[in-house]
Design an enzyme around this catalytic site. Sequence first.
Site, PDB file in Angstrom:
ATOM      1  N   ASP A   1       0.960  -1.193   0.268  1.00 43.50           N
ATOM      2  CA  ASP A   1       0.109   0.063  -0.123  1.00 43.50           C
ATOM      3  C   ASP A   1       0.854   1.286   0.076  1.00 43.50           C
ATOM      4  OD1 ASP A   1       1.245   0.348   2.443  1.00 43.50           O
ATOM      5  OD2 ASP A   1      -0.802   0.358   3.479  1.00 43.50           O
TER       6      ASP A   1
ATOM      7  N   ASP B   1       1.492   4.775   2.210  1.00 39.53           N
ATOM      8  CA  ASP B   1       0.953   5.496   3.741  1.00 39.53           C
ATOM      9  C   ASP B   1       1.389   6.859   3.709  1.00 39.53           C
ATOM     10  OD1 ASP B   1       0.404   2.649   4.993  1.00 39.53           O
ATOM     11  OD2 ASP B   1       2.377   2.466   4.471  1.00 39.53           O
TER      12      ASP B   1
ATOM     13  N   ASP C   1      -3.334   4.464   2.853  1.00 38.63           N
ATOM     14  CA  ASP C   1      -3.681   5.030   4.295  1.00 38.63           C
ATOM     15  C   ASP C   1      -2.856   6.379   4.345  1.00 38.63           C
ATOM     16  OD1 ASP C   1      -4.220   2.225   4.924  1.00 38.63           O
ATOM     17  OD2 ASP C   1      -2.459   1.744   5.496  1.00 38.63           O
TER      18      ASP C   1
END
Length: 377
Positions: free
Chosen positions: A204, A206, A301
């Site tokens: 992902d 962040d 995120d």
Amino acid sequence: QRRGAEFVMFSVPSYACQRRTSLDNRNAVLTDALSLLADNAELSGDEGRGVAFRRAAAVLKALPKPVTDTTQLRGLPCLGEHSLRVIKDILEDGASDEVESTRRSERYKALKVLTGVFGVGVKTADRWIREGIRDLQRLRDSGPALNRAQQAGLQHYDDLNQPVTRAEADAIAEIVERAVASVLPGAQTTLTGGFRRGKLTGHDVDFLITHPEEGREEGLVPKVVSWLESEGVLLYQKTARNSYLEGRDGPGRPSSSMDRFETCFSIFKLPREEKRGAGQTHGAACGPEAGHKPWRAVRVDLVVSPVSQFAFALLGWTGSKLFERELRRWARHEKAMSLSSHALYDNKQRRYLRAASEEEIFAHLGLEFIPPSERNA
Ligand code: CTP
Ligand code: MN
Ligand code: MN
Ligand code: MN
């Protein structure tokens, strides 16, 4: 005890936060094996055993050379009987039966596939397996009630299980910075997680967002989300409000292990870069659909921190997960302090220790500063 020039004895301090661990891992075969056993233990709900294998793997990651003989490991911390046996088998026989049979086991494979769906944890995967659901096809067909996150996870399964590249992370960063700048001028966006540690790929991307004036950051996440939604960037998002109150939820309290920042766990719709790899044809791994879809799904995120907690949030969200765990263990057991992503509390002085930078936090903890690129434990 030296057996000639090639023979090296290793020595490393026992906490991962006392060591430098770069991405240059000289013992990848051994650490991959131990990581697989750690995954398997965690997937079986045995967190303690999982951590033990992760600590053992982290010790090997910190060694400057490949291990060739188990006698080189004498005196090293965190290498239990079980880990040593696995290492010995691999060094002597080229493989560990336990690791290979775990890798091949139906239960391990099913747990990996099911927990590979965004929004699916170990408990859910375990329940599904007991109900006879062991693969994605069965999950799609038999359809146990899926929540919103799991539906999105299943829908974008292939994209989300393909590593995010640094170029994609930079493209996402540009979008997030544009969103943040337009809803709160002066706010600052920092790339955290694995990419801040120098990793070339991640699962992902962040980000940590703050504003130099305390309080101005309040309510930022819903505004950023609205902006991203109006631009058609979001495939999924779940936001949480800030629920941290110093004193009530301070790091001295048991509830502190959970982050209480404003957060947004999301899936972005990232347009595919046409120019990137224009000279090369799509590989076989890139199926016909993947080749034609002009975008891909990426997990992102977003975390918002008041500036007074920024250094703690930055340290806490940079990782690695084991490095963070070891920092907190060091603080608690060696310093009688409680560290969270919000604050550092000295249990003996009964007061919070302020910090405006990561360097100051390491200093409070009596640790040598370890830069992000050396936190890859
Ligand atoms: N983190 C956290 N609270 C969460 C999720 C993550 O504090 N609810 C922290 C983790 O402890 C880690 C950092 O955020 O330090 C990044 O987590 P993650 O994205 O899961 O891992 P990465 O190290 O970025 O690895 P990857 O490249 O696979 O994303
Ligand atoms: Mn054992
Ligand atoms: Mn990450
Ligand atoms: Mn993350």
